[in-house]
Scaffold this active site. Structure first.
Site, short mmCIF file in Angstrom:
data_model
loop_
_atom_site.label_atom_id
_atom_site.label_comp_id
_atom_site.label_asym_id
_atom_site.label_seq_id
_atom_site.Cartn_x
_atom_site.Cartn_y
_atom_site.Cartn_z
CG ASP A 142 -1.93 1.18 1.22
OD1 ASP A 142 -3.13 1.18 0.48
OD2 ASP A 142 -1.66 2.13 2.01
CG HIS A 170 -5.60 -3.05 -0.33
ND1 HIS A 170 -4.87 -2.27 -1.21
CD2 HIS A 170 -5.15 -2.17 0.82
CE1 HIS A 170 -4.09 -1.38 -0.88
NE2 HIS A 170 -4.34 -1.40 0.20
#
Length: 320
Positions: free
Chosen positions: A99, A298
């Site tokens: 991320d 994610h």
């Protein structure tokens, strides 16, 4: 055993978790996370012969939270990694990020290739600077509804997320994961006017297997000081675009690995699928084509630790 201590870098104190001996591997977390998001990587990487260090990056957890929004630019964040490597007594390191940690890792390799033995990014692909400031571009494209623009409004997301920290984090982690209901289409992360970002996020009655109550306890504790420091990273997106102008058109040349989940919204951002398809031609250091993890959302290294660990160990050994 994972040990914890504080390290000073560039006048900022960072909390780090560390374990093992051997070549240094620095693990950089994303939003809204902490060093703990890498806890499933420590054992396999140290067993493979590496010294593993995962900091709470500035604005997160037990590390310092500078008040100045400008103290969270990409140059500050890369500077922290550079100084951390030196503070740990090393001259070079492997740098891995997920991320927001991925842009920090990629830019560390881009700006200081002399320090980076190899670089791996999870979820966020390598940086290729666009022709327009990103916040302005998304503001125009989505009428201000894109989550970057929502995060950029001082105090708004801070208050929403801080109202019930544990619920906020539970919703974040579940809704962006491969465990959430999936229609076959990845939607852009847009915020409905007047509703906030959490309104449309499902709240699971039972946590998915990869996320335990202990994990949620650790993450909730790490945000006991609020979300402002973490959100300040987003408030530097356009500034980062300005600061990285000297590297426009530059590419990461160090040995590189990129992994992402096929249910992750980030690789589906406008223009990103096309970039991912072109990465093998654009990046000479990419050691293998981008690795797509089927059914993964994610939270790559948390949802698929075995696959991620195997890929990281193989990559690190190939770089040696």
């Amino acid at each position: 055993m994972v040990e914890h201590r504080m390290v000073e870098v560039n006048g900022v104190r960072l909390h780090i978790a560390e374990q093992g001996e051997g070549p240094l591997v620095v693990l950089l977390h994303g939003f809204p996370e902490s060093w703990h998001s890498w806890h499933r990587q420590f054992g396999p990487l140290t067993a493979a012969g590496y010294r593993v260090v995962a900091p709470d990056q500035r604005g997160y957890g037990s590390s310092d939270h500078p008040d100045d929004v400008g103290a969270y630019s990409i140059l500050h964040l890369v500077g922290d990694v550079v100084a951390l490597i030196a503070a740990l007594g090393e001259k070079q390191a492997y740098v891995v990020g997920h991320d927001w940690g991925a842009p920090v890792a990629w830019h560390t390799a881009l700006l200081r290739p002399d320090l980076v033995l190899g670089v791996a990014g999870l979820s966020v692909p390598p940086p290729f600077r666009g022709t327009r400031p990103p916040l302005a571009a998304m503001e125009q494209r989505f009428g201000g509804r894109f989550y970057w623009n929502y995060f950029n409004r001082p105090g708004i997301a801070d208050a929403e997320f801080g109202k019930d920290v544990r619920t906020t984090l539970r919703k974040f982690l579940y809704s962006a994961s491969g465990s959430a209901p999936y229609s076959g289409e990845i939607k852009q992360p847009l915020v409905r006017a007047g509703q906030g970002w959490l309104a449309d996020m499902p709240d699971p009655e039972v946590l998915p297997e990869w996320l335990t109550e202990d994990d949620l306890d650790a993450l909730t504790e790490s945000f006991s000081r609020g979300f402002t420091g973490a959100l300040n990273w987003y408030r530097n997106l356009d500034r980062n675009w300005e600061l990285t102008a000297p590297w426009h058109g530059a590419v990461v040349t160090r040995p590189a690995l990129y992994l992402y989940g096929d249910r992750d919204a980030v690789p589906a951002f406008p223009g990103t699928p096309e970039l991912i398809a072109r990465l093998p031609a654009l990046m000479p250091g990419l050691t293998r084509p981008p690795v797509e993890l089927a059914g993964c959302g994610h939270w790559t290294q948390q949802e698929r630790p075995d696959e991620v660990n195997a890929a990281l160990v193989a990559f690190l050994r190939a770089c040696a």
